[in-house]
Design a protein around this motif. Structure first.
Motif, PDB file in Angstrom:
ATOM      1  N   PHE A  82      40.246  35.350  36.882  1.00 16.00           N
ATOM      2  CA  PHE A  82      40.515  36.460  37.779  1.00 16.00           C
ATOM      3  C   PHE A  82      41.671  36.131  38.711  1.00 16.00           C
ATOM      4  CE2 PHE A  82      35.854  37.040  37.009  1.00 16.00           C
ATOM      5  CZ  PHE A  82      35.960  38.226  36.301  1.00 16.00           C
ATOM      6  N   ASP A  83      42.396  37.180  39.098  1.00 14.21           N
ATOM      7  CA  ASP A  83      43.419  37.059  40.130  1.00 14.21           C
ATOM      8  C   ASP A  83      42.712  37.210  41.475  1.00 14.21           C
ATOM      9  OD1 ASP A  83      45.491  37.232  41.906  1.00 14.21           O
ATOM     10  OD2 ASP A  83      46.633  38.730  40.777  1.00 14.21           O
ATOM     11  N   LYS A  84      42.653  36.118  42.243  1.00 14.98           N
ATOM     12  CA  LYS A  84      41.902  36.117  43.495  1.00 14.98           C
ATOM     13  C   LYS A  84      42.815  36.151  44.717  1.00 14.98           C
ATOM     14  CE  LYS A  84      38.242  33.460  41.199  1.00 14.98           C
ATOM     15  NZ  LYS A  84      37.465  32.198  41.180  1.00 14.98           N
ATOM     16  N   SER A  85      44.043  36.577  44.509  1.00 18.05           N
ATOM     17  CA  SER A  85      44.969  36.672  45.633  1.00 18.05           C
ATOM     18  C   SER A  85      44.518  37.774  46.586  1.00 18.05           C
ATOM     19  CB  SER A  85      46.384  36.975  45.132  1.00 18.05           C
ATOM     20  OG  SER A  85      46.429  38.261  44.527  1.00 18.05           O
ATOM     21  N   ALA A  86      45.009  37.725  47.828  1.00 18.30           N
ATOM     22  CA  ALA A  86      44.628  38.717  48.836  1.00 18.30           C
ATOM     23  C   ALA A  86      44.998  40.127  48.384  1.00 18.30           C
ATOM     24  CB  ALA A  86      45.300  38.382  50.164  1.00 18.30           C
ATOM     25  N   GLU A  87      46.168  40.270  47.761  1.00 13.82           N
ATOM     26  CA  GLU A  87      46.609  41.589  47.309  1.00 13.82           C
ATOM     27  C   GLU A  87      45.684  42.144  46.229  1.00 13.82           C
ATOM     28  OE1 GLU A  87      48.415  38.880  47.433  1.00 13.82           O
ATOM     29  OE2 GLU A  87      49.936  39.267  48.982  1.00 13.82           O
ATOM     30  N   SER A  88      45.277  41.273  45.299  1.00 14.05           N
ATOM     31  CA  SER A  88      44.406  41.726  44.216  1.00 14.05           C
ATOM     32  C   SER A  88      43.018  42.088  44.729  1.00 14.05           C
ATOM     33  CB  SER A  88      44.299  40.638  43.145  1.00 14.05           C
ATOM     34  OG  SER A  88      45.549  40.437  42.518  1.00 14.05           O
TER      35      SER A  88
ATOM     36  N   MET B 145      31.959  39.215  44.918  1.00 17.92           N
ATOM     37  CA  MET B 145      31.459  37.862  45.133  1.00 17.92           C
ATOM     38  C   MET B 145      31.254  37.136  43.801  1.00 17.92           C
ATOM     39  SD  MET B 145      31.465  37.236  48.276  1.00 17.92           S
ATOM     40  CE  MET B 145      30.617  35.668  48.160  1.00 17.92           C
ATOM     41  N   ALA B 146      30.761  37.860  42.795  1.00 12.23           N
ATOM     42  CA  ALA B 146      30.576  37.252  41.473  1.00 12.23           C
ATOM     43  C   ALA B 146      31.915  36.816  40.891  1.00 12.23           C
ATOM     44  CB  ALA B 146      29.886  38.239  40.537  1.00 12.23           C
ATOM     45  N   MET B 147      32.952  37.627  41.100  1.00  6.69           N
ATOM     46  CA  MET B 147      34.284  37.277  40.613  1.00  6.69           C
ATOM     47  C   MET B 147      34.830  36.052  41.339  1.00  6.69           C
ATOM     48  SD  MET B 147      35.845  41.152  40.350  1.00  6.69           S
ATOM     49  CE  MET B 147      37.484  40.651  39.803  1.00  6.69           C
ATOM     50  N   MET B 148      34.599  35.986  42.651  1.00 10.86           N
ATOM     51  CA  MET B 148      35.100  34.858  43.433  1.00 10.86           C
ATOM     52  C   MET B 148      34.398  33.553  43.057  1.00 10.86           C
ATOM     53  SD  MET B 148      37.530  35.934  45.342  1.00 10.86           S
ATOM     54  CE  MET B 148      37.689  34.593  46.514  1.00 10.86           C
ATOM     55  N   GLN B 149      33.104  33.652  42.717  1.00 10.76           N
ATOM     56  CA  GLN B 149      32.305  32.454  42.454  1.00 10.76           C
ATOM     57  C   GLN B 149      32.258  32.075  40.983  1.00 10.76           C
ATOM     58  OE1 GLN B 149      28.520  33.465  44.143  1.00 10.76           O
ATOM     59  NE2 GLN B 149      29.289  33.501  46.244  1.00 10.76           N
ATOM     60  N   ALA B 150      32.813  32.921  40.116  1.00 13.54           N
ATOM     61  CA  ALA B 150      32.730  32.655  38.676  1.00 13.54           C
ATOM     62  C   ALA B 150      33.454  31.361  38.331  1.00 13.54           C
ATOM     63  CB  ALA B 150      33.343  33.820  37.900  1.00 13.54           C
ATOM     64  N   PRO B 151      32.783  30.450  37.604  1.00 17.44           N
ATOM     65  CA  PRO B 151      33.467  29.216  37.183  1.00 17.44           C
ATOM     66  C   PRO B 151      34.547  29.538  36.171  1.00 17.44           C
ATOM     67  CG  PRO B 151      31.334  29.404  36.126  1.00 17.44           C
ATOM     68  CD  PRO B 151      31.409  30.525  37.115  1.00 17.44           C
TER      69      PRO B 151
ATOM     70  N   ASN C 187      40.910  41.419  36.159  1.00 18.44           N
ATOM     71  CA  ASN C 187      40.486  42.277  37.265  1.00 18.44           C
ATOM     72  C   ASN C 187      40.332  43.721  36.798  1.00 18.44           C
ATOM     73  OD1 ASN C 187      41.266  39.832  38.422  1.00 18.44           O
ATOM     74  ND2 ASN C 187      41.820  40.797  40.355  1.00 18.44           N
ATOM     75  N   GLN C 188      41.301  44.185  36.007  1.00 17.93           N
ATOM     76  CA  GLN C 188      41.264  45.560  35.526  1.00 17.93           C
ATOM     77  C   GLN C 188      40.073  45.780  34.602  1.00 17.93           C
ATOM     78  OE1 GLN C 188      43.166  47.967  36.689  1.00 17.93           O
ATOM     79  NE2 GLN C 188      42.073  49.473  35.434  1.00 17.93           N
ATOM     80  N   ASP C 189      39.683  44.758  33.857  1.00 19.26           N
ATOM     81  CA  ASP C 189      38.514  44.877  32.978  1.00 19.26           C
ATOM     82  C   ASP C 189      37.262  45.196  33.788  1.00 19.26           C
ATOM     83  OD1 ASP C 189      40.092  44.277  30.812  1.00 19.26           O
ATOM     84  OD2 ASP C 189      39.554  42.151  30.772  1.00 19.26           O
ATOM     85  N   VAL C 190      37.124  44.552  34.945  1.00 24.11           N
ATOM     86  CA  VAL C 190      35.959  44.792  35.802  1.00 24.11           C
ATOM     87  C   VAL C 190      35.959  46.231  36.297  1.00 24.11           C
ATOM     88  CG1 VAL C 190      34.878  44.185  38.003  1.00 24.11           C
ATOM     89  CG2 VAL C 190      35.731  42.385  36.487  1.00 24.11           C
ATOM     90  N   ILE C 191      37.114  46.702  36.741  1.00 26.16           N
ATOM     91  CA  ILE C 191      37.215  48.084  37.222  1.00 26.16           C
ATOM     92  C   ILE C 191      36.831  49.062  36.118  1.00 26.16           C
ATOM     93  CG2 ILE C 191      38.833  49.850  38.039  1.00 26.16           C
ATOM     94  CD1 ILE C 191      40.370  47.588  39.453  1.00 26.16           C
TER      95      ILE C 191
END
Length: 211
Positions: free
Chosen positions: A29-35, A50-56, A2-6
């Protein structure tokens, strides 16, 4: 991850480039609500979220296997497993091919020689009464990877009759070779290479070591 994306966004990379890197790279990716809330607070655009959520994601590591990315447009050379003829096969027919050579990424075999690839006939017609040439056309569908996944392919081929010779039908012969390419990036788990065992000393070497 996640931090890499930021950090990529803060470095000035475009949203499109970041999304492409998410698509092309192994992701966890960490897809938790907090993250997700932390990403929104960091002003990560909705399209990137959305790309992070859908990434295989890579499949869970398997003992003896190595996670490997097959890049988009990787060359796969195939050979036709059967003969095709406009007089025999019709549109929609599934065409089978065999992979000619191992496909390797960084030395790892991701698609094995002899693996089955598939295509589909798009057009198959004999010469018409009005003189329209015979035509045979197919596109590629997929190929089996070393871990059993079906990897999408792009490309195809076509044959058309000659206006001069006026063939009634056209064909493609078993054994003909073609080039095709992977469509999109795909993550696979491939068998790890077998490490050669050290050669054990012979009994004479163990009992009579060199002086």
């Amino acid at each position: 991850m996640n931090q890499d994306v930021i950090e990529m966004l803060r470095s000035g990379l475009s949203v499109r480039t970041v999304i492409q890197r998410i698509h092309d790279s192994p992701c966890k990716f960490d897809k938790s609500a907090e993250s997700l809330e932390a990403l929104r607070t960091a002003n990560v655009p909705y399209r990137v979220l959305m790309a992070m959520m859908q990434a295989p994601e890579l499949a869970a590591p398997v003992k003896g296997r190595i996670p490997t990315l097959i890049p988009d447009s990787t060359l796969v050379e195939v050979v036709l497993s059967e003969s095709l003829d406009t007089a025999a096969q019709k549109p929609g027919y599934i065409v089978y091919f065999r992979v000619l050579e191992d496909v390797r990424i960084q030395g790892l075999r991701v698609i094995a020689k002899g693996a089955r690839a598939r295509g589909r006939l798009l057009d198959s017609r004999e010469r018409s009464r009005t003189g329209e040439p015979a035509r045979l056309e197919w596109n590629m569908m997929d190929v089996e990877a070393a871990d059993g996944q079906r990897i999408p392919l792009r490309g195809g081929n076509e044959r058309a009759g000659s206006e001069i010779n006026q063939e009634r039908s056209v064909s493609a012969e078993e054994g003909e070779e073609f080039r095709t390419f992977t469509y999109g990036s795909r993550k696979v788990n491939v068998p790890a290479p077998i490490q050669a065992s050290p050669i054990a000393p012979s009994p004479s070497e163990r009992t009579n070591p060199k002086q």
